[in-house]
Design a protein around this motif. Structure first.
Motif, PDB file in Angstrom:
ATOM      1  N   GLU A 103       0.835  -1.191   0.000  1.00 43.31           N
ATOM      2  CA  GLU A 103       0.000   0.000   0.000  1.00 43.31           C
ATOM      3  C   GLU A 103       0.874   1.248   0.000  1.00 43.31           C
ATOM      4  OE1 GLU A 103      -2.808   0.005   3.209  1.00 43.31           O
ATOM      5  OE2 GLU A 103      -4.372  -0.803   1.888  1.00 43.31           O
ATOM      6  N   GLN A 104       0.351   2.304  -0.569  1.00 41.97           N
ATOM      7  CA  GLN A 104       1.043   3.588  -0.575  1.00 41.97           C
ATOM      8  C   GLN A 104       0.010   4.701  -0.489  1.00 41.97           C
ATOM      9  OE1 GLN A 104       2.234   3.763  -5.081  1.00 41.97           O
ATOM     10  NE2 GLN A 104       1.490   5.770  -4.434  1.00 41.97           N
ATOM     11  N   PRO A 105       0.411   5.892  -0.053  1.00 40.18           N
ATOM     12  CA  PRO A 105      -0.534   7.012  -0.021  1.00 40.18           C
ATOM     13  C   PRO A 105      -0.763   7.595  -1.406  1.00 40.18           C
ATOM     14  CG  PRO A 105       1.616   7.722   0.778  1.00 40.18           C
ATOM     15  CD  PRO A 105       1.713   6.242   0.558  1.00 40.18           C
ATOM     16  N   TYR A 106      -1.987   8.073  -1.638  1.00 36.18           N
ATOM     17  CA  TYR A 106      -2.337   8.826  -2.847  1.00 36.18           C
ATOM     18  C   TYR A 106      -3.489   9.742  -2.475  1.00 36.18           C
ATOM     19  CZ  TYR A 106      -3.308  10.090  -7.634  1.00 36.18           C
ATOM     20  OH  TYR A 106      -3.488  10.818  -8.794  1.00 36.18           O
ATOM     21  N   PRO A 107      -3.450  11.016  -2.909  1.00 33.16           N
ATOM     22  CA  PRO A 107      -4.411  12.004  -2.408  1.00 33.16           C
ATOM     23  C   PRO A 107      -5.869  11.731  -2.749  1.00 33.16           C
ATOM     24  CG  PRO A 107      -2.523  13.088  -3.422  1.00 33.16           C
ATOM     25  CD  PRO A 107      -2.407  11.639  -3.736  1.00 33.16           C
TER      26      PRO A 107
END
Length: 391
Positions: free
Chosen positions: A12-16
């Motif tokens: 998982e990774q952050p994305y706005p």
């Protein structure tokens, strides 16, 4: 910031913005075979003459070909950003507190030499006998280069979209193509700064930004982009990257199942990899890597390049992934060889296909057959005609 799973990273990774991948049956995608590219730049000029021939667009090359390892447009576009990221850190995770994306705006001088590094090889020729590569024994020639066609990746996590405070950039619902609404754009150049591939470009004459459009008018008509149809080396195949093995027939006598580019990228026989997936944007242009280049170099270019391997690519390390994919490209299976015949075979989008013993067929989005050709061409040499200078 929202979280999204990135299969290229295997985590998982952050994305706005909320991820909407699961809502799309169709997504724009492309596979490029670097082993066929001869740096003729026919693709570059086809794209430029179609899309960027106006005032203020002189320096805009939405499609360009670079010589690796020394070329780049703008100069050093990749190394500068990579040097500012920690290991296993995406551009979204590295962003400053007041920004959504880590990036930079290339200076004017970096855009002035689009052909810098063309045909410049790595290494020096040895004195005496030339040393040949022996790939089976893991020996590579000290002197090498390869050509890297570059265009907008129409990413599934677009950095340009994340960086725009005006939300002037959006992904089309029908095909995932990333477009820019010039009526909403105010020329802040946040997308120019955010895109790690440097494809959005500011127009000083109009005061707004422009970016590649994925040849969407041609896509809507069921045709491939200009860079694909104009390529004399047949280096590219374009289509629906999301069409998986369970997809239904598009109609007519067309078979169900994968699109050819989905097979090359997502099947167990993976032969195409994304460019700098460590940025975290999920680029949708994939490359069949050159099989004559040392895997160590390609590992930092076409894999997340982390010590721990998390995704489902072949091998136990990313360098091993590169070696396996290189071997598959160098000695393709019969099925992959059949798909390779589809490259440049038609200007129509190939939605689904079928590989038989010595024929490959392709059908478009309407279920109409657009390709039917042999995999192996018969060669006949007539006695007395072996040499062209004979009477």
């Amino acid at each position: 910031m929202a979280k999204t799973y990135n299969p290229q990273l295997g985590r998982e990774q952050p994305y706005p913005y909320e991820h909407r991948e699961e809502d799309r049956d169709y997504h724009w995608g492309m596979v490029i075979n670097t082993n066929r590219c001869i740096n003729c730049n026919t693709c570059s000029f086809a794209c430029k003459s179609t899309w960027t021939s106006g005032e203020g667009e002189e320096y805009m090359w939405w499609m360009n070909v670079e010589t690796e390892p020394y070329g780049g447009y703008p100069m050093g576009w990749d190394m500068k950003l990579l040097s500012e990221l920690d290991e296993d850190q995406t551009i979204f995770e590295a962003a400053d507190t007041d920004e959504q994306v880590k990036g930079y705006i290339a200076q004017k001088e970096a855009w002035e030499y689009p052909a810098l590094g063309d045909d410049q090889a790595h290494g020096e020729y040895p004195r005496g006998d030339v040393v040949e590569s022996d790939l089976e024994n893991d020996e590579y020639h000290d002197v090498w280069q390869f050509y890297l066609p570059r265009l907008c990746n129409h990413c599934k996590n677009p950095a340009c979209l994340a960086g725009c405070p005006r939300q002037a950039i959006y992904k089309r619902e029908e095909d995932g193509i990333v477009l820019l609404d010039q009526e909403r754009c105010r020329g802040y150049r946040r997308c120019v700064k955010a895109c790690p591939y440097h494809k959005p470009m500011y127009n000083p004459e109009t005061g707004i930004t422009e970016k590649p459009v994925g040849c969407y008018p041609r896509i809507e008509a069921g045709n491939v982009p200009r860079c694909v149809s104009s390529c004399i080396g047949k280096t590219r195949l374009h289509g629906n990257i999301n069409r998986g093995p369970d997809a239904e027939s598009p109609g007519g006598n067309a078979p169900g199942g994968r699109s050819p580019i989905n097979y090359l990228v997502h099947s167990d026989e993976k032969v195409a990899l994304p460019l700098y997936p460590q940025f975290g944007t999920q680029p949708q242009v994939f490359y069949m890597p050159p099989y004559h280049v040392p895997p160590e170099f390609l590992t930092q270019m076409f894999t997340p390049n982390t010590e721990q391997k998390r995704n489902d690519w072949p091998g136990s390390t990313y360098e091993e992934s590169i070696r396996i994919v290189q071997e598959r490209v160098r000695d393709p299976s019969h099925h992959v060889l059949g798909i390779l015949q589809l490259f440049g075979a038609t200007t129509r989008l190939v939605e689904t296909y079928n590989v038989k013993e010595n024929r490959v067929k392709g059908w478009d989005q309407n279920g109409e057959k657009v390709v039917d050709m042999p995999i192996y061409e018969d060669i006949e040499v007539r006695e007395g005609e072996q040499w062209t200078n004979q009477p």
